[in-house]
Design an enzyme around this catalytic site. Structure first.
Site, PDB file in Angstrom:
ATOM      1  N   GLU A 197      18.397  10.742 -61.036  1.00 57.48           N
ATOM      2  CA  GLU A 197      17.655  10.200 -62.041  1.00 57.48           C
ATOM      3  C   GLU A 197      16.326   9.470 -61.401  1.00 57.48           C
ATOM      4  OE1 GLU A 197      20.167   8.077 -64.561  1.00 57.48           O
ATOM      5  OE2 GLU A 197      20.826   9.793 -65.900  1.00 57.48           O
ATOM      6  N   GLU A 236      25.064  15.592 -66.411  1.00 60.83           N
ATOM      7  CA  GLU A 236      26.186  14.854 -67.342  1.00 60.83           C
ATOM      8  C   GLU A 236      26.175  14.616 -68.781  1.00 60.83           C
ATOM      9  OE1 GLU A 236      24.748  10.742 -65.753  1.00 60.83           O
ATOM     10  OE2 GLU A 236      24.462  11.603 -63.684  1.00 60.83           O
TER      11      GLU A 236
END
Ligand code: GAL
Length: 644
Positions: free
Chosen positions: A120, A272
């Site tokens: 991220e 995710e």
């Protein structure tokens, strides 16, 4: 348990740097080999991550300068994650070393299939002297001369002309510093992350040519230009956590999926996926029965090609103790595990049908990071948000059952019948010309408030709004106003003659203008809606202009009622000749994946009651094997995949 559930891939090692390099230059991969071996024995593949999002304690002990410097001049404290400075040569070298060591060690491990870079990207901003010097270098490369930089930034204002590159500061006050400098700083930060990733990608490609390389993006996360971050990757993947407050239609997750697909104009993965209540201190609600599965299907419907849950088992230790996985702290395979297993088994059945399919919309929304950033730096009017503007139109298209691509402003627009360009605030001339060419060639385009205010460097165009788009839109905007909270105007739709396109396909024709009003003077455009307020009566709120072969619409305000956007979208779709295949009841999402001669209709019920949908008869419901009749009833959070 993973094998029993039907899982065939896991992601590993994203924060495991210390275990792979316990001290500088000494590598230990035995434990990971063992884990990979166990997975292989159960037919499970792995994606490995470069672990640079969480550095070992020895890194800042030896090299304190790698910790990002905050605005107040103090360094971040080690012990969270995403806390490094990206210009630090030391950190880049350490990143290269661990990436190379991992790549060399795992290049031939049979069940390693690919890589995720870091984790991220997007944090933190660093204000250290190295970042400042690097920013100056970046500007030097971009502008070539100080004269050009001074011009581009308009530094004559407040006498902010710089006479040496090293005088340039990091514009750390977005409410006070020069907006052009702020915009460039944001672009620089984005580029810095892209550069850091590129170093890793190059290495991985050289050492592991048979592996894919991806990164876990964050949907509508605003800090990076995701088109650029996606450029070096094989495909995009992203982290989807839509289960928080009160259950409602997850428009944002749908838009995010379309952006993730739009970054490379190809299918994406979910790296995710919400597996349970999430939170680092306070946790959110528990996904209700059926919700995890429908969250996954929403993404599948928009082009997901892989789905990994986060996380497998809830941690007993660390900051994410309450970020719940499919298994609880007790490690038992209860409700959420079973729902994920059901999803996995269905995906295996669907896989051959999904092969070669993607979403191929006739409608696009332009999604532009420069405009997003410029509007964050100077929103213009209170409450203005680029993403909110996009979502006003996006949500209406969703409700109409129409697929959308979110694409960059320089995308080839000719493949779309309808293009919406909300708040294209930063509008370089060459983009304006592309929009004009699109309409000239027969396209239908929508623009709205604050379009075309700025050029590429963040200077205001010295033109009457909407600048180069004026002739195409058939309007001029000589004046405009921010509408303070508590003030609102009545907006009246002015229906055209009975039966003509232009009459509003909606019962109501009065709406509420809020936040902002362009004083739009038609110069050839038809007025579709106007204001009731005395001084705004001469001006148009919504216009339409037939220009060459196409049609251009303009909306000069922010309307409170979503029904306004529904009505407008119905009109735009009619104008562009786009016919939704299915008209869904509220809260049911429609998406079509096609390709290789196949067409799959996805229906996702986001509501907590059964919904009956009119569907094309004679298709095959791939989950039940039944033929479809005229209607299909979806249970609470139910989904259907119909082969047409
Ligand atoms: C994601 C992150 C994961 C995990 C998760 C829950 O943002 O990539 O590593 O932290 O959130 O907090």
């Amino acid at each position: 348990m993973m094998q029993e559930a039907g899982f065939n891939v896991v992601r590993l090692a994203e924060f495991a740097w210390i275990f792979m390099e316990p001290e500088e230059g000494r590598f230990e991969f035995g434990w990971l080999d063992e884990a990979l071996g166990i997975l292989a024995a159960h037919g499970i593949s792995a994606i490995l991550c470069t672990p640079t999002a969480a550095m070992p304690a020895w890194v800042p002990r030896k090299y304190p300068e790698v910790m990002a410097l905050q605005k107040d001049g103090t360094r971040l404290t080690w012990g969270v994650r995403k806390n490094n400075c990206f210009t630090s040569g030391t950190y880049r070298l350490l990143s290269e070393r661990i990436t190379r060591a991992m790549a060399e060690h795992f290049a031939d491990t049979p069940n390693v299939i690919g890589w995720q870079t870091d984790n991220e990207f997007g944090h933190p901003f660093c204000y250290c002297p190295t970042c400042r010097a690097d920013f100056q270098d970046w500007l030097r490369r971009k502008y070539g001369s100080l004269e050009e930089l001074n011009r581009a930034w308009g530094t004559h204002f407040w006498g902010h002309r710089v006479t040496r590159w090293d005088e340039i500061v990091i514009p750390d006050n977005p409410e006070g510093h020069n907006p052009s400098a702020c915009l460039d700083w944001q672009r620089y930060f984005s580029w810095l992350n892209v550069r850091f990733q590129r170093d890793q990608v190059r290495l991985l490609r050289a050492v592991c040519p048979r592996h894919f390389v991806t990164h876990n993006f964050m949907g509508l996360f605003p800090e990076l230009n995701y088109y650029d971050l996606a450029e070096d990757l094989d495909f995009v993947s992203w982290d989807n956590y839509p289960v928080w407050g009160k259950p409602e239609v997850p428009y944002a997750a749908s838009a995010a999926a379309d952006l993730m697909r739009g970054l490379k104009r190809r299918n994406f993965w979910i790296m995710e996926q919400t597996a349970g209540p999430g939170g680092w201190g306070v946790f959110g609600r528990n996904p209700r029965p059926g919700e995890l599965r429908k969250v996954a299907y929403q993404q599948l419907a928009h082009g997901a090609e892989g789905n990994l849950w986060f996380r497998w088992r809830t941690c007993t230790a660390g900051r994410e103790q309450y970020w719940h996985g499919l298994l609880g702290h007790d490690g038992r395979g209860l409700r959420r595990y079973q729902e994920a297993a059901q999803t996995a088994q269905e995906y295996h059945r669907l896989a051959p049908e999904l092969e070669g399919t993607t979403v191929e919309p006739q409608v696009a929304i332009i999604y532009d990071y420069d405009s997003l950033w410029a509007l964050r730096i100077q929103p213009g009017f209170a409450g203005n948000s680029y993403t909110a503007a996009m979502q006003r139109y996006y949500n209406a298209l969703f409700r109409a059952g129409v697929n959308v691509d979110l694409v960059r402003p320089t995308e080839d627009l000719r493949r779309y019948r309808l293009v919406l360009a909300p708040e294209l605030h930063v509008l370089p001339d060459q983009v304006a010309r592309r929009l004009i060419a699109y309409v000239e060639a027969g396209g239908v385009l929508l623009a709205d408030c604050r379009t075309g205010v700025k050029d590429d460097t963040g200077l205001c165009h010295a033109r009457t709004l909407p600048g180069l788009l004026s002739e195409m839109l058939g309007i001029t905007i000589e004046d405009y106003e921010a509408v303070p909270e508590g003030v609102e105007f009545r907006l009246d739709w002015r229906p055209a003659e009975e039966g003509q396109a232009g009459s509003l396909p909606h019962a109501a024709n009065q709406f509420t203008a809020t936040q902002y009003v362009d004083w739009v003077t038609p110069q050839g455009a038809e007025v579709l809606a106007g204001y009731d307020e005395w001084y705004l009566r001469p001006f148009a709120a919504v216009t339409r202009h037939r220009f060459c072969g196409g049609t251009a619409y303009y909306v000069g305000t922010v309307v409170r009622e979503p029904e306004f956007y529904d009505a407008l979208i119905a009109l735009l779709l009619e104008s562009a000749g786009v016919k939704p295949l299915v008209q869904p009841p509220p809260g049911v999402e429609v998406s079509i994946r096609s390709g290789h001669g196949k067409r799959l209709l996805f229906l996702v019920n986001h509501t907590e009651s059964a919904q009956t949908v009119k569907v094309p008869a004679g298709g095959t419901d791939l989950l039940t094997g039944e033929q479809t009749g005229e209607t299909l009833t979806l249970p609470v959070y139910g989904v259907a995949v119909i082969k047409l």
